[in-house]
Scaffold this active site. Structure first.
Site, mmCIF file in Angstrom:
data_model
loop_
_atom_site.group_PDB
_atom_site.id
_atom_site.type_symbol
_atom_site.label_atom_id
_atom_site.label_comp_id
_atom_site.label_asym_id
_atom_site.label_seq_id
_atom_site.Cartn_x
_atom_site.Cartn_y
_atom_site.Cartn_z
ATOM 1 N N ARG A 1 37.300 38.302 35.890
ATOM 2 C CA ARG A 1 38.052 39.180 35.009
ATOM 3 C C ARG A 1 37.326 40.483 34.697
ATOM 4 O O ARG A 1 37.894 41.567 34.769
ATOM 5 C CB ARG A 1 38.374 38.467 33.688
ATOM 6 C CG ARG A 1 39.626 37.662 33.738
ATOM 7 C CD ARG A 1 39.520 36.476 32.838
ATOM 8 N NE ARG A 1 38.488 35.567 33.313
ATOM 9 C CZ ARG A 1 38.700 34.609 34.220
ATOM 10 N NH1 ARG A 1 39.903 34.425 34.702
ATOM 11 N NH2 ARG A 1 37.720 33.829 34.640
ATOM 12 N N THR A 2 36.050 40.371 34.335
ATOM 13 C CA THR A 2 35.351 41.586 33.900
ATOM 14 C C THR A 2 35.282 42.593 35.043
ATOM 15 O O THR A 2 35.625 43.759 34.881
ATOM 16 C CB THR A 2 33.943 41.235 33.378
ATOM 17 O OG1 THR A 2 34.095 40.238 32.378
ATOM 18 C CG2 THR A 2 33.263 42.438 32.776
ATOM 19 N N HIS B 1 28.556 40.862 24.941
ATOM 20 C CA HIS B 1 29.614 41.238 25.874
ATOM 21 C C HIS B 1 30.571 42.149 25.097
ATOM 22 O O HIS B 1 31.651 41.738 24.688
ATOM 23 C CB HIS B 1 30.327 39.978 26.377
ATOM 24 C CG HIS B 1 31.184 40.182 27.588
ATOM 25 N ND1 HIS B 1 31.756 41.403 27.891
ATOM 26 C CD2 HIS B 1 31.579 39.318 28.571
ATOM 27 C CE1 HIS B 1 32.456 41.275 29.005
ATOM 28 N NE2 HIS B 1 32.364 40.027 29.447
ATOM 29 N N LYS C 1 16.338 41.871 48.447
ATOM 30 C CA LYS C 1 15.060 42.252 49.073
ATOM 31 C C LYS C 1 13.989 42.491 48.023
ATOM 32 O O LYS C 1 12.884 42.918 48.330
ATOM 33 C CB LYS C 1 15.251 43.523 49.899
ATOM 34 C CG LYS C 1 16.283 43.401 50.976
ATOM 35 C CD LYS C 1 16.452 44.754 51.671
ATOM 36 C CE LYS C 1 17.639 44.723 52.613
ATOM 37 N NZ LYS C 1 18.087 46.070 52.974
ATOM 38 N N ARG D 1 26.413 43.720 34.742
ATOM 39 C CA ARG D 1 26.290 42.346 34.237
ATOM 40 C C ARG D 1 25.007 41.766 34.807
ATOM 41 O O ARG D 1 24.761 41.862 36.015
ATOM 42 C CB ARG D 1 27.485 41.491 34.660
ATOM 43 C CG ARG D 1 27.243 40.034 34.333
ATOM 44 C CD ARG D 1 28.470 39.184 34.471
ATOM 45 N NE ARG D 1 29.413 39.432 33.396
ATOM 46 C CZ ARG D 1 30.528 38.724 33.242
ATOM 47 N NH1 ARG D 1 30.813 37.749 34.092
ATOM 48 N NH2 ARG D 1 31.353 38.991 32.260
HETATM 49 C C1 NCD Z 1 32.694 35.253 29.875
HETATM 50 C C2 NCD Z 1 31.353 35.793 30.262
HETATM 51 O O1 NCD Z 1 31.042 35.971 31.431
HETATM 52 O O2 NCD Z 1 30.624 36.104 29.330
HETATM 53 N N1 NCD Z 1 33.814 35.680 30.489
HETATM 54 C C3 NCD Z 1 34.218 36.981 30.501
HETATM 55 O O3 NCD Z 1 33.490 37.838 30.832
HETATM 56 N N2 NCD Z 1 35.476 37.273 30.179
HETATM 57 C C4 NCD Z 1 32.707 33.862 29.434
HETATM 58 C C5 NCD Z 1 32.104 32.762 30.258
HETATM 59 O O4 NCD Z 1 31.496 32.970 31.292
HETATM 60 O O5 NCD Z 1 32.260 31.629 29.835
#
Ligand code: NCD
Length: 755
Positions: A525-526, A602, A553, A574
């Site tokens: 999703r993100t 987040h 690497k 991320r």
């Molecule tokens: C979450 C995350 O990656 O922090 N999902 C998200 O980004 N919408 C939640 C999770 O991984 O459980």
């Protein structure tokens, strides 16, 4: 006809609260729609209609004695503050309070006080110290005064950037500001920032000449006599970019009324000329005359002098047929916003009663010529960003004004007076990328690339947002960096963009911009939502995942970030380490958007979650939100709790003891005054829950898989659980949901959140 019954009001609401029901009933009254608010009357009417009984009711069943009119937030482009740059005075705070109570939600402060002024960094800093954060009622902006000696020092880029305009003062009887000095200032002051002057007579002629020679605009403040107004009128006719204002006092009072010694007002003859030439006047202001008329008579002046009198005076002129409401709006909102390139304030308005007679009361300990006199019209309610802040003479919300001195300006003063309002800032100007370094690109990411092709409304909203200090040129690393106001502004824009995308699929505001997404952890999703958002805004995306890049690497995060910053205008990151986005931001010349840093935060998910709750439930205030699951490792809940603390909510944290919410998050929430309850059983809090926010038990954060096995299925949200919950409870989950085919699958109403 409108039938709407007020609710029983089982609980006390703050005076400032206006329910939807109230607002619709109010609209019915304001727009003269017949309204029934009593259930018995409603039933009788329906019965009469059904039985076709004769309804011998006159067509006029009620009359109100006054009319309500709604103005947008008004602007005083010449607010006078006596002790402006004097240490240890609260005059600016008082001025902002007076302004808001008078319907001025924005005040541009004249840099000349009573015997003091803002003319350099030190005096600007002093004025700023006098109005610390959180003490301003309305928005305000500072300007700087020109002097014979400061043209050079004002040429410092940072000082110019920190003020709204340059004011070239001419104080009667004091050292004349020479033509060469005026010319010097015109030559060195940046063209995109207004120049204002109170010049009169020959001085006015030299200011207009300097403006003409430099082919730039100028605003003349506090015009008081026929000769000056005539000169301005002629200059406008010749195409000179000049605008002007008159003090509201100068429209209603004359020096003849107050006798010898009063110099701050026009003569009766000059005043008559001003009224006859109202089309030349671009703006009304409070300005210095109310204060000076007071002190010239030996009376007490104050930052409140003449401020509250403004609308009653103008509305009395409306009642007398000398002005229209449109005249007022043009001169206290539309033109000031255009001339000074001010941001429009969303959901901000001033409700006034027109035509109702009042005897103007004595207010405070300062002198007012209106005291004890009959006037027609008053400010009823001032609403800022959707919240009532002033109601019938009483402040009902804490101060929330901001310094708007440095917001981006589009100076289009050449437009003739009394023009229709135009968007205050042109998108193409805002987006002009004069970037020479990558750092400047970082600064410019938010809002750049916009083109004038998109829907006008969105562009207008965007233009107000584009200089937003919380988002413009910012890394988005933690939700802690936002205030409630920032979030309100963001959501207003998000709402607008959402409508536009729903209507036309895409909006072309980020054409030519590239977003890099860098994911060291899995994401559906993100990553996809950032990509989709970028594409729907007309931009492009370069995606990098750890497993298919040089990270394999052994490349460091710093180096990868440095590289991507060369290709893109922002980087979404991320990463499994807490604080990784902070580290990246240190090395990145373009904005970093934290899309999850290990078990840290987040932010974008949490913003979306709050937006979703608001959309689903109307408001967060008064709601109980229960967070369930892995509260220790779930980064979304860490950010969410911080944001929720900006609202009046109750929080329940439900988790196994080993997965409890980190103590720093809990204590921060309690410190913010939020009631927090921690427990292990969902049943304990289910009945009171309005929002159930479920999180996944984060397998990847467990060192020992056996420990995960023990807690992975502790909670289950199924039909049985929901049957014991409030009927309108909503269930949210940041996803992915796991072990959930039979659990969440049968939830009645689930809001799936895609970031
Ligand atoms: C979450 C995350 O990656 O922090 N999902 C998200 O980004 N919408 C939640 C999770 O991984 O459980």
């Amino acid at each position: 006809m409108y039938i709407n019954l007020p609710s029983k009001n089982h609980y006390r609401r703050p005076a400032s609260y206006a329910s939807k029901g109230y607002r619709t009933r109010r609209m019915a009254v304001d727009f003269a729609v017949p309204l029934i608010t009593n259930v018995k009357v409603a039933k009788l009417l329906v019965e009469a209609l059904v039985r076709k009984m004769p309804l011998n009711v006159s067509t006029v069943d009620a009359k109100t004695s006054h009319v309500t009119h709604i103005f947008p937030g008004l602007v005083n482009i010449a607010a006078f503050v006596p002790n402006l740059a004097v240490p240890e005075t609260d005059d600016i705070v008082e001025a902002s309070k007076a302004a808001l109570s008078a319907g001025f939600t924005t005040s541009l402060i004249i840099p000349l006080g009573y015997g003091n002024q803002i003319s350099d960094h030190a005096t600007l800093d002093q004025a700023r110290t006098n109005i610390s954060d959180g003490s301003a009622y309305g928005n305000y902006a500072f300007s700087v005064a020109a002097s014979p000696v400061n043209a050079k020092s004002l040429d410092e880029k940072d000082l110019q950037a920190e003020v709204r305009s340059l004011f070239i003062p001419f104080v009667p009887g004091k050292v004349v500001t020479q033509v060469s000095v005026v010319a010097g200032h015109f030559a060195s002051w940046p063209v995109d920032k207004p120049i204002v002057s109170n010049a009169k007579g020959a001085d006015l002629a030299s200011v207009l000449l300097a403006a003409s020679l430099n082919n730039r605009s100028v605003h003349i403040s506090d015009v008081q006599n026929k000769e000056d107004l005539l000169l301005i009128k002629l200059s406008k006719a010749k195409g000179l970019k000049v605008t002007c204002d008159v003090s509201i006092y100068a429209l209603f009072f004359t020096k003849d009324q107050f006798g010898i010694g009063v110099t701050a007002l026009p003569t009766e003859y000059d005043q008559a000329f001003i009224w006859q030439n109202m089309d030349v006047i671009d703006a009304f202001t409070v300005n210095g005359p109310p204060f000076y008329v007071s002190v010239e008579q030996g009376e007490k002046g104050s930052p409140w002098s003449g401020v509250e009198e403004s609308l009653p005076l103008l509305l009395t002129a409306v009642a007398d047929g000398r002005l229209s409401l449109k005249d007022i709006q043009e001169r206290l909102h539309d033109n000031p916003i255009r001339i000074f390139g001010l941001p429009e304030q969303a959901h901000t308005q001033v409700e006034v009663v027109v035509n109702r007679s009042f005897v103007y009361p004595r207010r405070g300990d300062y002198w007012s010529p209106l005291c004890g006199k009959s006037i027609k019209g008053a400010v009823h309610r001032v609403v800022v960003h959707g919240q009532t802040v002033f109601l019938d003479g009483v402040f009902v919300a804490p101060p929330s004004g901001k310094d708007v001195s440095a917001a981006i300006i589009s100076h289009t003063a050449e437009k003739p007076a009394i023009a229709h309002p135009v968007p205050s800032v042109s998108i193409s100007q805002l987006s002009a990328p004069s970037m020479t370094t990558r750092q400047m690109q970082a600064d410019a990411f938010v809002g750049v690339g916009a083109t004038p092709h998109g829907p006008a409304l969105l562009h207008q909203t965007l233009s107000h947002f584009v200089s937003h200090p919380a988002f413009h040129r910012r890394h988005i690393l933690s939700v802690k960096q936002f205030t409630q106001h920032d979030i309100y502004d963001l959501f207003s824009l998000a709402h607008e963009m959402r409508l536009q995308v729903e209507r036309s699929g895409a909006i072309d505001i980020l054409r030519g911009k590239v977003l890099c997404t860098l994911f060291y952890e899995p994401s559906t999703r993100t990553s996809a939502s950032f990509e989709a958002a970028m594409k729907r805004c007309g931009g492009d995306v370069v995606s990098v995942t750890a497993e298919r890049s040089s990270i394999q690497k052994g490349e460091t995060l710093q180096d990868t970030i440095r590289t991507l910053a060369c290709y893109g205008d922002a980087v979404v990151l991320r990463h499994p380490d807490v604080g990784s986005s902070q580290l990246a931001a240190k090395y990145s010349p373009v904005p970093i958007l934290n899309a999850g840093d290990g078990t840290g935060e987040h932010p974008t998910q949490a913003l979306l979650d709050v937006y979703t709750i608001r959309s689903e439930l109307g408001t967060l205030n008064g709601r109980t939100i229960t967070l369930l699951g892995d509260l220790k490792n779930g980064r979304t809940v860490h950010s969410l709790v911080t944001l929720l603390c900006l609202y009046s909510v109750g929080l329940n944290f439900v988790s196994p003891a080993s997965l409890a919410m980190p103590s720093n998050v809990v204590s921060a929430a309690r410190k913010a005054g939020v009631h927090v309850h921690e427990c292990e059983s969902l049943e304990e809090v289910l009945g009171e829950t309005d929002v159930l926010y479920v999180t996944r038990v984060q397998k990847e954060r467990f060192a020992d898989e056996k420990e995960w096995e023990q807690v992975k299925d502790v909670y289950r949200v199924d039909h049985a659980v929901l049957s014991r919950a409030k009927e309108d409870m909503i269930v949210m989950h940041p996803l992915p949901r796991v072990n959930g085919r039979r659990a969440l699958g049968c939830i009645l109403f689930i809001t799936l959140v895609f970031v």
